[in-house]
Write a protein that holds these residues in place. Structure first.
Motif, PDB file in Angstrom:
ATOM      1  N   GLU A 116       0.875  -1.183   0.000  1.00  0.00           N
ATOM      2  CA  GLU A 116       0.000   0.000   0.000  1.00  0.00           C
ATOM      3  C   GLU A 116       0.902   1.219   0.000  1.00  0.00           C
ATOM      4  O   GLU A 116       1.370   1.654   1.039  1.00  0.00           O
ATOM      5  CB  GLU A 116      -0.887   0.023   1.251  1.00  0.00           C
ATOM      6  CG  GLU A 116      -1.917  -1.068   1.327  1.00  0.00           C
ATOM      7  CD  GLU A 116      -3.031  -0.937   0.280  1.00  0.00           C
ATOM      8  OE1 GLU A 116      -3.289   0.190  -0.190  1.00  0.00           O
ATOM      9  OE2 GLU A 116      -3.614  -1.979  -0.073  1.00  0.00           O
ATOM     10  N   TYR A 117       1.165   1.767  -1.160  1.00  0.00           N
ATOM     11  CA  TYR A 117       2.090   2.895  -1.224  1.00  0.00           C
ATOM     12  C   TYR A 117       1.440   4.213  -0.832  1.00  0.00           C
ATOM     13  O   TYR A 117       2.007   5.006  -0.104  1.00  0.00           O
ATOM     14  CB  TYR A 117       2.645   3.029  -2.639  1.00  0.00           C
ATOM     15  CG  TYR A 117       3.670   1.974  -2.986  1.00  0.00           C
ATOM     16  CD1 TYR A 117       4.817   1.814  -2.209  1.00  0.00           C
ATOM     17  CD2 TYR A 117       3.502   1.155  -4.094  1.00  0.00           C
ATOM     18  CE1 TYR A 117       5.767   0.860  -2.535  1.00  0.00           C
ATOM     19  CE2 TYR A 117       4.452   0.201  -4.429  1.00  0.00           C
ATOM     20  CZ  TYR A 117       5.580   0.056  -3.645  1.00  0.00           C
ATOM     21  OH  TYR A 117       6.510  -0.874  -3.961  1.00  0.00           O
ATOM     22  N   VAL A 118       0.253   4.452  -1.335  1.00  0.00           N
ATOM     23  CA  VAL A 118      -0.373   5.748  -1.067  1.00  0.00           C
ATOM     24  C   VAL A 118      -0.722   5.835   0.416  1.00  0.00           C
ATOM     25  O   VAL A 118      -1.457   5.000   0.930  1.00  0.00           O
ATOM     26  CB  VAL A 118      -1.635   5.927  -1.929  1.00  0.00           C
ATOM     27  CG1 VAL A 118      -2.331   7.238  -1.616  1.00  0.00           C
ATOM     28  CG2 VAL A 118      -1.280   5.846  -3.412  1.00  0.00           C
ATOM     29  N   PRO A 119      -0.174   6.812   1.134  1.00  0.00           N
ATOM     30  CA  PRO A 119      -0.402   6.910   2.574  1.00  0.00           C
ATOM     31  C   PRO A 119      -1.891   7.041   2.900  1.00  0.00           C
ATOM     32  O   PRO A 119      -2.660   7.566   2.089  1.00  0.00           O
ATOM     33  CB  PRO A 119       0.335   8.183   2.985  1.00  0.00           C
ATOM     34  CG  PRO A 119       1.230   8.519   1.853  1.00  0.00           C
ATOM     35  CD  PRO A 119       0.678   7.884   0.628  1.00  0.00           C
ATOM     36  N   SER A 120      -2.249   6.577   4.091  1.00  0.00           N
ATOM     37  CA  SER A 120      -3.672   6.500   4.404  1.00  0.00           C
ATOM     38  C   SER A 120      -4.357   7.862   4.426  1.00  0.00           C
ATOM     39  O   SER A 120      -5.534   7.965   4.084  1.00  0.00           O
ATOM     40  CB  SER A 120      -3.878   5.765   5.721  1.00  0.00           C
ATOM     41  OG  SER A 120      -3.074   6.362   6.705  1.00  0.00           O
ATOM     42  N   TYR A 121      -3.619   8.928   4.786  1.00  0.00           N
ATOM     43  CA  TYR A 121      -4.297  10.230   4.799  1.00  0.00           C
ATOM     44  C   TYR A 121      -4.708  10.649   3.384  1.00  0.00           C
ATOM     45  O   TYR A 121      -5.707  11.329   3.186  1.00  0.00           O
ATOM     46  CB  TYR A 121      -3.443  11.306   5.493  1.00  0.00           C
ATOM     47  CG  TYR A 121      -2.224  11.780   4.721  1.00  0.00           C
ATOM     48  CD1 TYR A 121      -0.997  11.137   4.847  1.00  0.00           C
ATOM     49  CD2 TYR A 121      -2.303  12.883   3.871  1.00  0.00           C
ATOM     50  CE1 TYR A 121       0.112  11.567   4.146  1.00  0.00           C
ATOM     51  CE2 TYR A 121      -1.193  13.322   3.163  1.00  0.00           C
ATOM     52  CZ  TYR A 121       0.012  12.657   3.303  1.00  0.00           C
ATOM     53  OH  TYR A 121       1.106  13.085   2.607  1.00  0.00           O
ATOM     54  N   LEU A 122      -3.944  10.211   2.400  1.00  0.00           N
ATOM     55  CA  LEU A 122      -4.317  10.535   1.014  1.00  0.00           C
ATOM     56  C   LEU A 122      -5.462   9.644   0.525  1.00  0.00           C
ATOM     57  O   LEU A 122      -6.331  10.079  -0.221  1.00  0.00           O
ATOM     58  CB  LEU A 122      -3.110  10.397   0.089  1.00  0.00           C
ATOM     59  CG  LEU A 122      -2.026  11.453   0.276  1.00  0.00           C
ATOM     60  CD1 LEU A 122      -0.869  11.228  -0.680  1.00  0.00           C
ATOM     61  CD2 LEU A 122      -2.595  12.863   0.087  1.00  0.00           C
ATOM     62  N   LYS A 123      -5.435   8.401   0.997  1.00  0.00           N
ATOM     63  CA  LYS A 123      -6.533   7.492   0.654  1.00  0.00           C
ATOM     64  C   LYS A 123      -7.842   8.103   1.100  1.00  0.00           C
ATOM     65  O   LYS A 123      -8.839   8.080   0.392  1.00  0.00           O
ATOM     66  CB  LYS A 123      -6.331   6.141   1.356  1.00  0.00           C
ATOM     67  CG  LYS A 123      -5.261   5.278   0.727  1.00  0.00           C
ATOM     68  CD  LYS A 123      -5.885   4.330  -0.272  1.00  0.00           C
ATOM     69  CE  LYS A 123      -4.917   3.843  -1.313  1.00  0.00           C
ATOM     70  NZ  LYS A 123      -4.128   2.710  -0.910  1.00  0.00           N
TER      71      LYS A 123
END
Ligand code: ADP
Ligand code: MG
Length: 687
Positions: A179-186
């Motif tokens: 999971e590359y995209v950090p959770s805040y961006l998700k």
């Protein structure tokens, strides 16, 4: 051979080679590699390029030759019929909707094992409306989905195998998908997890699922790409890793004020940008883009003068000898009042002279060297190389930079190009470079008058060409192909050449230039044209780049619709370089509406940037620039034009993330640091 660890206890990794999957032997590995699939991750990101609608239809609704899926019960075991050497037919019947349907597969005898009387099956095939039978393409087996993913395949591996392998890989490796995209961006962009997205893109259960999957995958691709190029840029710009060119601003000013013309505002701005880079102990990677005729040479000259006043040598590389010679001419002229020593080094330089030049470079007697790019690759050694400029070089940088590094030097690098890249693409294509743009033409430039005519009027154009040569001007005739091609009914260069010879010789001389000539032959022809020994030059696009023959005032392009707008604009830029009124005539019978529209655009727009924006809108970046060549990245899913909004978002998010110190330390970014190769645990993910 690797050990099979797919279900074992040993460390599984998403980067395991595909050979860990069941029934993947050396042959399959090779076939998969051929598709660019080496690891499990590669396989999982081998996304379908479309979905086949399996909407099961009633037999009476199916049209002749329509591709459909028929489901039913197999009536009889299949029979194989060998009707010619290496040709066979497998046939059986199924009952679907109470109708008996004969099914035939050609040359797939192994399917026999998959079909058994009494079993349910679904077969994808082409309906033969006359025989009321199905020509099988593939057996899908029992299917609950409404549509099926379609993958790029090759001779050596089939759809079905890829689907099976992906299912297998998902079963065993789904949890390891990073999971590359950090959770805040998700959260911010309402994206599903990457693991979910990967499953859903391969096996969507609803249309909405495939949309969600696309969004996540596109954002991830663009985000990772932006992060990578911005990281590289940051790294490249580390203070202390480049050289500081401490130039003398007064001597530079003296040089500029001695020019026979006033610099344009854009030239002044760009020279300032370059000088600012020179003065910093950071290695410059700057792209100078400017339309044909916008005056890039003088900008290069200013940079060379600046380096010279600080005691640094410069190298100017051009893609061909003829261009190198042209630069030599203009720069010698520009530097004639100064004690700045310039030399020309090309493949044609005589041995003795070459020896002297190499010695001069090594001792520092020569201040600036102009040549083809063999310049920095050969045994050339510099006393103090501070600046490298490459002109019209489409393969931007990477290799040259490597060569320079290997030489232990980190000179400032300036790339010049006349192929305008629209702003929308520049941020992705040149993310790791700084870009300077000459967006202003020197005053008093007359635009080239451009006309579009159909082939049936070609004779008029021949007369027009005659008028030009009679008045002492020269003419370019461009023809796209050199060899006869039956499928594309194109005027070939050789044919065109013969035609023009017939029309103009012996009164005038006609020359031919094409890509299959040796470099020397090409140079000879170009020289003859420059000297006006040839009045009419018939050529393929090899003359495209940078050639300057001010006495040429007419450019005729046959089959102009075969060219991209950017390329046509480049060709057009070969005329209008002197004082004469200049013309460009496009001869074309374009097929579709867009073809005609593109020709009209050429007659209306003289601005290369505007044209390339239009071209991009109509054709997409791959066709306009040729991804590999231009350095514009290829994505699996994202499209730089269509997904521009996502690109902008990804860019600013990447920028913001990189500016935070936390990025280098916080555990939640571990995966991303791996990706960039800045983690303690090193993984070779990219390159
Ligand atoms: P390109 O950007 O296509 O390489 P060049 O550098 O060859 O363009 O410049 C084209 C022509 O314009 C040259 O003859 C050059 O001397 C002239 N030129 C450059 N800058 C100016 C200016 N500011 N004013 C007038 N003429 C200029
Ligand atoms: Mg130029």
């Amino acid at each position: 051979m690797e050990k099979k660890t797919a279900t074992g206890l040993t460390n599984k990794s998403i980067y395991d080679p595909v050979s860990v999957l069941p029934k993947v032997g050396p042959k399959r590995v090779e076939a998969l590699n051929g598709l660019g699939i080496e690891t499990v991750l590669d396989l999982l990101t081998h996304y379908p390029f479309r979905y086949e609608d399996l909407g099961v239809k009633k037999i009476e609704e199916i049209e002749d030759k329509e591709k459909v899926v028929l489901s039913g019960t197999v009536l009889s075991d299949p029979v194989i019929n060998h009707f010619a050497p290496r040709k066979n037919r497998l046939s059986f019947r199924i009952v679907s909707d109470n109708v008996v349907v004969p099914v035939t597969f050609f040359n797939q005898p192994y399917l026999k094992e998959k079909v058994q009387a009494g079993e349910e099956t679904s077969i994808f095939g082409k309906w033969d409306g006359i025989r009321k039978s199905l020509n099988g393409i593939r057996i899908i087996g029992y299917s609950t989905q409404d549509y099926e993913s379609v993958y790029h395949t090759s001779k050596h591996i089939k759809q079905g195998t890829i689907v099976r392998l992906i299912k297998e890989a998902l079963k065993e490796y789904a949890d390891l998908i990073p999971e590359y995209v950090p959770s805040y961006l998700k959260k911010r962009y309402q994206l599903v997890s990457h693991k979910e997205a990967v499953r859903m893109i391969h096996f969507p259960e609803t249309e909405e699922e495939s949309r969600q999957a696309e969004r996540e995958i596109i954002f991830e691709e663009l985000f990772l790409y932006q992060l990578k190029i911005q990281w590289l840029r940051k790294k490249n710009r580390k203070p202390g890793e480049g050289i500081l060119v401490d130039y003398d601003v007064n001597r530079l000013r003296t040089f500029l004020s001695g020019l026979p013309f006033e610099l344009t505002g854009a030239q002044k701005r760009v020279i300032n940008e370059i000088c600012r880079d020179l003065k910093q102990p950071i290695q410059m990677h700057r792209l100078l883009q400017g339309d044909v005729g916008s005056g890039k040479t003088i900008v290069a000259a200013a940079a060379i003068v600046a380096a010279w006043t600080a005691g640094w040598q410069s190298a100017l590389m051009a893609p061909t000898e003829i261009l190198a010679e042209q630069h030599m001419e203009s720069l010698s002229e520009l530097f004639s009042d100064m004690d700045l020593r310039v030399a020309l080094l090309t493949g044609s330089t005589k041995t003795a002279e070459r020896r002297d030049i190499l010695a001069g470079l090594q001792s520092g007697e020569i201040d600036a060297i102009i040549g083809t790019h063999a310049l920095i690759q050969d045994d050339v050694e510099f006393h103090r190389l501070g600046l490298v400029i490459t002109d019209e070089q489409h393969r931007f940088g990477v290799n040259q930079r490597k060569i320079l590094r290997e030489k232990g030097a980190t000179p400032d690098v300036l790339f010049m190009t006349a192929t305008p890249i629209p702003r929308t693409l520049a941020i992705s294509a040149f993310g790791e470079m700084d870009v300077s743009t000459l967006d202003e033409m020197p005053a008093g430039r007359k635009p080239v008058k451009t006309y579009w005519v159909r082939h049936k009027h070609a004779e008029r154009i021949e007369k027009f060409a005659r008028d030009h040569v009679r008045e002492g001007s020269q003419v370019y005739i461009i023809s796209p192909l050199i060899e006869e091609s039956e499928t594309l009914d194109l005027k070939t260069a050789t044919e065109t050449y013969a035609h023009y010879q017939h029309l103009f010789e012996p009164e005038y001389k006609v020359g031919l230039l094409h890509g299959k000539m040796s470099a020397q032959e090409k140079e000879d022809i170009m020289h003859a044209f420059k000297q006006n020994e040839i009045q009419i030059l018939v050529s393929t696009t090899v003359i495209e780049v940078g050639v300057n023959v001010p006495n040429a005032s007419l450019m005729v392009v046959y089959d102009a619709d075969r060219f991209g707008l950017a390329q046509l604009h480049q060709l057009r830029g070969r005329v209008g370089r002197g004082h004469k009124e200049s013309y460009c005539v496009l001869i074309a019978d374009p097929k579709g509406e867009t073809g005609a529209q593109r020709m009209k655009l050429m007659t209306q727009i003289n601005d290369g940037f505007l044209l390339s924006e239009k071209d991009l809108e109509m054709r997409g970046p791959g066709d306009v620039f040729g991804n590999k060549q231009s350095g514009i990245p290829e994505f699996k899913r994202a499209d730089l034009v269509e997904d521009f909004n996502a690109l902008e978002a990804a860019r600013s998010e990447a920028q913001q993330l990189l500016s935070q110190d936390e990025f280098l330390t916080h555990p939640q970014f571990e995966e991303l640091r791996h990706y960039l190769g800045i983690s303690r645990k090193k993984r070779n993910v990219f390159d």
